[in-house]
Write an enzyme that holds these catalytic residues in place. Structure first.
Site, mmCIF file in Angstrom:
data_model
loop_
_atom_site.group_PDB
_atom_site.id
_atom_site.type_symbol
_atom_site.label_atom_id
_atom_site.label_comp_id
_atom_site.label_asym_id
_atom_site.label_seq_id
_atom_site.Cartn_x
_atom_site.Cartn_y
_atom_site.Cartn_z
ATOM 1 N N GLY A 1 0.805 -1.203 0.000
ATOM 2 C CA GLY A 1 0.000 0.000 0.000
ATOM 3 C C GLY A 1 0.840 1.256 0.000
ATOM 4 O O GLY A 1 2.020 1.253 -0.335
ATOM 5 N N GLY B 1 2.649 4.555 1.848
ATOM 6 C CA GLY B 1 3.304 4.851 3.115
ATOM 7 C C GLY B 1 4.804 4.672 3.032
ATOM 8 O O GLY B 1 5.345 4.155 2.044
ATOM 9 N N GLU C 1 -3.756 -3.480 -5.092
ATOM 10 C CA GLU C 1 -4.840 -2.517 -5.267
ATOM 11 C C GLU C 1 -4.290 -1.140 -5.596
ATOM 12 O O GLU C 1 -4.902 -0.348 -6.284
ATOM 13 C CB GLU C 1 -5.748 -2.463 -4.034
ATOM 14 C CG GLU C 1 -5.151 -1.776 -2.817
ATOM 15 C CD GLU C 1 -4.574 -2.770 -1.845
ATOM 16 O OE1 GLU C 1 -3.580 -3.415 -2.219
ATOM 17 O OE2 GLU C 1 -5.099 -2.894 -0.726
ATOM 18 N N ILE D 1 -1.638 -0.506 13.191
ATOM 19 C CA ILE D 1 -1.551 0.473 14.267
ATOM 20 C C ILE D 1 -0.968 -0.179 15.515
ATOM 21 O O ILE D 1 -0.102 0.384 16.179
ATOM 22 C CB ILE D 1 -2.931 1.085 14.544
ATOM 23 C CG1 ILE D 1 -3.353 1.944 13.338
ATOM 24 C CG2 ILE D 1 -2.928 1.908 15.832
ATOM 25 C CD1 ILE D 1 -4.776 2.454 13.390
ATOM 26 N N GLY E 1 -7.573 -3.246 1.790
ATOM 27 C CA GLY E 1 -7.292 -4.518 1.126
ATOM 28 C C GLY E 1 -6.433 -5.442 1.949
ATOM 29 O O GLY E 1 -5.971 -6.471 1.442
#
Length: 473
Positions: free
Chosen positions: A251, A253, A274, A349, A372
């Site tokens: 993803g 980041g 994704e 997290i 996802g």
């Protein structure tokens, strides 16, 4: 006029008021396949004129990420305020920009409904002025196709039409196609700076009711560089878990960027994700990403939505090497599992000592969404070749020095990835493999990769919770 004649009657140059009052003549009359040319043309107008079609009590869909139609959404907000509208629902995934419709003074006019939250709507959700839907990314299109959400108006950002009248959804296909196929009116923000993309991205301009020409930069993310901790995590993953010929999902980041930066000596990597970040561009140019070993979409990068630096948008523009496909396909566990050595890298997290992963909330405060993560964690675990690697990566401590490996998740924290789904957990201190381990073995593994300052307290808490000492065997 007969029903047959009405079915094929073109709608040319109709005003917002006319469109609103004659939904029987919408493009449903012809086809809901948005790549099929229709015998009609959109009304090119200003954002202020286009949004006049929006009425009180309606549902508006907005595309997201780099394709957030910020200019038209701002006009929608002003329209709602100036005309004393009420009870308009704005449905979207993660969006960029100010989300002005979520401001406190819009409380009775608009209500945001997020299927994945961005930072621009967190306050609204936390204060009860907005809503969040917990949902897997691959299931979001179902909301529209089963009529669970029925948009009256869709506002999307697209690339300019070509000589055949075909525009593209550019950087966001995800759930946009499903929303458009089930919306009564479509407003397109036609942006000269939106990349033209291939795959499921094509839409013919005849499906637009209104089109608004703009020439504005896309929102950007990334390019800030990784911290020492993030670099260590990236190196650990690249050197120990990513094999040559692997298919990658990651993803947005700094940690995914750090992994990409550490892959420059790898060969024949593939991308099925994704979304993907700007670091992929450098890997393609260096020949590390070839997609040659993929069994599906061989020789192509597969994605569904994008946000990154400008070099990423320039790279995907009119580039047949990239296929932008619907999220219900890209994130389908069965499709993911067919990719060779599927390696899924996601963040969290906090993680408790049994391997439960919280990724969508900080205690009771909603932070993002399921996204996802579970789609790809499960897809990698079920890899047909038995060589998939589901990875959760996170720093060992927060910016305030609090441990992210915890005895128990915060009260109210959501479990996105269950302890049974968790396989590899990575921090800057090492890699913990959860698969097949007992609770006390998991606690041992996770304590070993926690920050040294917290290990003694975690060991004591583990004993209190499990009634036995964490051990490797």
């Amino acid at each position: 006029m007969s029903s047959l004649a009405l079915r094929f009657a073109p709608r040319l140059g109709k005003s917002a008021a006319t469109v609103a009052s004659s939904q029987a003549n919408s493009y449903y009359t012809y086809s809901n396949q948005i790549s099929q040319p229709l015998e009609r043309k959109p009304t090119y107008t200003t954002a202020e004129e286009a949004v006049k079609v929006i009425k009180s009590g309606q549902t508006v869909f907005a595309s997201g990420a780099a394709a957030t139609p910020i200019h038209v959404l701002n006009a929608m907000t002003n329209h709602g305020k100036e005309n004393n509208l009420r009870d308009i629902t704005v449905v979207h995934m993660h969006t960029e920009g100010p989300a002005s419709y979520c401001a406190p003074d819009c409380k009775d006019i608009f209500r945001s409904k997020s299927t994945f939250m961005g930072g621009n709507v967190r306050a609204a959700v936390a204060e009860g002025r907005g809503d969040a839907i917990p949902i897997f990314l691959h299931e979001i299109p179902i909301l529209f196709r089963r009529k669970l959400i029925q948009p009256d108006v869709a506002i999307v950002s697209v690339s300019p039409p070509d000589e055949h009248g075909y525009a593209t959804l550019g950087t966001s296909v995800d759930c946009v196609r499903a929303a458009l196929e089930n919306s009564k009116v479509i407003i397109a923000q036609v942006n000269k700076q939106m990349p033209r993309t291939f795959g499921d991205s094509i839409i013919h301009e005849s499906h637009f009711d209104f089109a608004v020409n703009v020439d504005i930069p896309l929102p950007e993310h990334g390019g800030k560089g990784s911290t020492e901790v993030e670099t260590k995590i990236g190196n650990l993953i690249a050197e120990n878990l990513v094999e040559d010929g692997a298919t990658l999902q990651m993803g947005i980041g700094n940690i995914p960027d750090a992994v990409l930066n550490a892959l420059h000596n790898h060969k024949d990597l593939g991308i099925h994700s994704e979304m993907f970040a700007g670091g992929v561009v450098d890997l393609v140019k260096k020949g590390c990403v070839t997609n040659d070993k993929k069994t599906y979409h061989r020789g192509r990068i597969v994605g569904s939505f994008l946000i990154g630096p400008k070099k990423l948008y320039d790279f995907v523009n009119n580039n047949p090497f990239i296929e932008m496909l619907e999220i219900n396909y890209v994130n389908n566990v069965g499709i993911i599992a067919r990719n060779p050595k599927m390696t899924a890298i996601n963040s969290a997290i906090e993680v408790d000592i049994t391997g439960q992963v919280c990724a969508d909330s900080i205690g009771t405060r909603m932070y993002s969404g399921f996204g996802g993560q579970v789609d790809f964690i499960r897809g990698a675990a079920e890899g047909f070749d038995g060589k998939g690697k589901p990875i959760i990566a996170l720093p060992s401590v927060t910016n305030k020095g609090q441990s992210k490996i915890v005895p128990m998740l915060k009260p109210g924290a959501g479990v996105v990835t269950s302890r049974a789904h968790a396989h590899y957990i990575v921090t800057e201190h090492g890699i913990a493999n959860m698969f097949g381990k007992t609770l006390r073995q998991r606690a041992y593994e996770l304590i070993q990769i926690s920050h040294p300052d917290h290990r003694e307290a975690l060991e004591k808490a583990a004993f209190e919770r499990l009634k036995t000492m964490p051990t490797p065997n």
